[in-house]
Design a protein around this motif. Structure first.
Motif, short mmCIF file in Angstrom:
data_model
loop_
_atom_site.label_atom_id
_atom_site.label_comp_id
_atom_site.label_asym_id
_atom_site.label_seq_id
_atom_site.Cartn_x
_atom_site.Cartn_y
_atom_site.Cartn_z
N SER A 159 48.11 25.36 37.64
CA SER A 159 49.16 25.85 38.54
C SER A 159 48.85 27.24 39.07
N LYS A 160 48.04 28.01 38.35
CA LYS A 160 47.68 29.35 38.80
C LYS A 160 46.22 29.45 39.22
N ASN A 161 45.55 28.30 39.25
CA ASN A 161 44.13 28.32 39.58
C ASN A 161 43.94 28.13 41.08
N MET A 162 43.48 29.18 41.74
CA MET A 162 43.32 29.15 43.18
C MET A 162 41.85 29.00 43.59
N THR A 163 40.95 28.92 42.61
CA THR A 163 39.54 28.80 42.94
C THR A 163 39.23 27.36 43.29
N GLY A 164 37.98 27.12 43.58
CA GLY A 164 37.56 25.74 43.67
C GLY A 164 37.28 25.26 45.07
N GLY A 165 36.98 24.05 45.08
CA GLY A 165 36.44 23.41 46.24
C GLY A 165 35.49 22.35 45.77
N ARG A 166 34.62 22.72 44.80
CA ARG A 166 33.53 21.81 44.46
C ARG A 166 33.13 21.93 42.99
N PHE A 205 33.52 29.34 53.60
CA PHE A 205 33.26 28.03 53.01
C PHE A 205 34.25 27.02 53.55
N LEU A 206 33.81 25.77 53.54
CA LEU A 206 34.65 24.65 53.97
C LEU A 206 34.28 23.44 53.13
N TYR A 207 35.29 22.79 52.54
CA TYR A 207 35.08 21.56 51.78
C TYR A 207 36.07 20.51 52.28
N SER A 255 39.64 22.38 52.53
CA SER A 255 39.72 23.69 51.88
C SER A 255 38.84 24.65 52.67
N LEU A 256 39.44 25.66 53.26
CA LEU A 256 38.75 26.58 54.15
C LEU A 256 39.02 28.00 53.69
N GLY A 257 37.97 28.81 53.57
CA GLY A 257 38.22 30.16 53.09
C GLY A 257 37.09 31.12 53.33
N VAL A 258 37.31 32.37 52.96
CA VAL A 258 36.32 33.43 53.07
C VAL A 258 36.27 34.19 51.74
N VAL A 259 35.12 34.80 51.48
CA VAL A 259 34.93 35.61 50.27
C VAL A 259 34.18 36.87 50.67
#
Length: 430
Positions: free
Chosen positions: A42-49, A225-227, A234-238
């Motif tokens: 519920s608090k895990n915002m990481t991920g993609g793959r 990144f995009l998955y 899932s689309l994001g920047v780091v």
């Protein structure tokens, strides 16, 4: 809550925590996992793959049951400028071979499934409880303190994520440096499955992993990144913290600019925003790994700094699972010996050294420094690639120049020696 003394208490129900709980409970140990979120993930915002190999070893054929999204069979890597996008596109059904395949995942549902598997194995799970401190007697960790409750255990496993406050309280690490951390922002955007398959040239249940360098991180160390998921993206920047403070563009603005890029906007057109989140990512590599073994305590997963960003691949989930397996084996051996001292738990380090976790962390230990010292990757090289493509494909009616001459012009803007040095440093770091 049970007043009994547990064999192991695990702080955090992410991939590392639930995997360790699953393995220990299967061997008959009394295990408690304490998670501050209302549910696992519920608090895990990481991920993609997730690269499947480490979990496949523990749970053969797990993907047939687990709530995975799509099997990744297409890899894309892009150098992006404000107007252009130069992409390497690789498709192969060999990317989908069981045991060496990977999947896009949504961590909320995936982590919850893995926690349920741990509970089925006999692990006790408690949610909505924050561990405030550790019980320490005569230099030995004896359990955890959660509010007014004190829970005792022979061994405590810290799986509480990046910048582990509990490991910090033990002085296993100090304040993390900005160069060791990145900040990510991610959106999950809903789109119909058929639209995703059409736009990304995917077959049913297959998907794309796409990494970007250049303008997604405003030309600084980081990327986009995009998955593809079943019915969302899932689309994001780091961006690395040490680089973000040098610029004038915030992470949320980077993400908004990324979404509006002419190469990205058509891919998410008509999508509905389902989730927006931000998170910290360990970026320091092997040099970031803190003390991970003490009397009655082990540190695993992101809390131990086990994450690799190789530019063409980002790995954390498989390392979390692998480190949890190494820790669980050490605890099982310590239980059999009746000795949970740091000396006995050194088996964890030996297990790590013999596993892919530490071998890969060691192999790529120079790569974070290479990225830090080579800013041209995120600004100059994307521009050079775009300009070269323009030379090749734009016909303006002027007499053509020899291709070698037109290409060399853009190479000289960076400098042959600079490029040679960057290639050499990159090869050595990998």
């Amino acid at each position: 809550m049970s007043e009994d003394k547990f064999d192991a208490i695990i702080v955090g129900a992410g991939l590392a925590g639930s995997t360790a709980g699953y393995l220990l409970a299967k061997q008959g140990l009394q295990v408690l996992v304490v998670e501050r979120g209302n549910s696992a993930g519920s608090k895990n915002m990481t991920g993609g793959r997730i690269y499947s190999h480490s979990l496949e070893k523990i749970m053969p054929n797990f993907a047939k049951e687990a709530p995975i999204e799509r099997k990744i069979t297409r890899e894309k890597i892009s150098l992006m400028t404000r107007e252009s996008n130069v992409t390497l596109d690789f498709y192969s059904d060999r990317l989908g071979i069981q045991g060496s395949d990977s999947y896009s995942v949504l961590r909320g549902v995936f982590d919850s499934w893995l926690a349920d598997k741990a509970e089925e194995a006999g692990c006790e799970m408690i949610y909505g409880i924050r561990v405030d401190d550790l019980m320490v007697r005569d230099g030995r960790v004896c359990g955890v303190i959660a509010g007014e409750d004190e829970l005792e255990a022979e061994v405590t496993i810290l799986a509480d994520g990046v910048n582990s406050l509990l490991a910090k309280k033990l002085r296993y690490h100090g304040e993390l440096k900005p160069i060791q951390l990145a900040v990510g922002a991610k959106e999950v955007i809903e789109l119909p499955s058929q639209v995703i398959e059409d736009r990304f040239q995917c077959l049913e249940n297959e998907g794309t992993a796409w990494l970007f360098a250049g303008t997604p991180s405003a030309g600084r160390v980081g990327g986009g990144f995009l998955y593809t998921n079943k019915s969302s993206i899932s689309l994001g920047v780091v961006g690395t913290l040490s680089e973000l403070i040098k610029g004038n563009t915030s992470v949320p603005q980077m993400l908004e600019n990324f979404k509006q890029h002419p190469a990205i906007a058509p891919l998410i057109k008509g999508g509905k925003l389902l989730e927006y989140s931000g998170h910290l990512v360990p970026e320091g590599g092997l040099k970031m790994v803190p003390q991970i073994i003490g009397d009655g305590v082990l540190v695993v997963g992101d809390a131990a700094g086990f994450c690799l960003n190789l530019g063409y691949a980002v790995r954390g989930m498989d390392l979390a699972v692998g480190s949890a397996e190494c820790a669980a084996k050490a605890v099982i051996a310590a239980k059999e010996a009746g000795d949970f001292s740091a000396r006995s738990l050194q088996r964890y380090q030996k297990n790590l050294n013999n596993s892919f976790v530490m071998k890969d962390m060691t192999l790529y230990q120079k790569f974070p420094r290479f990225l830090e010292d080579t800013p041209r990757i995120f600004a100059d090289y994307p521009n050079m690639a775009a300009n070269m493509m323009l030379e090749m494909f734009v016909m303006g009616g002027q007499p053509a120049q020899p291709l070698r001459k037109s290409m060399l012009k853009h190479v000289k803007e960076i400098g042959m020696m600079n490029i040679a040095k960057d290639v050499w440093k990159g090869v050595r770091s990998l």
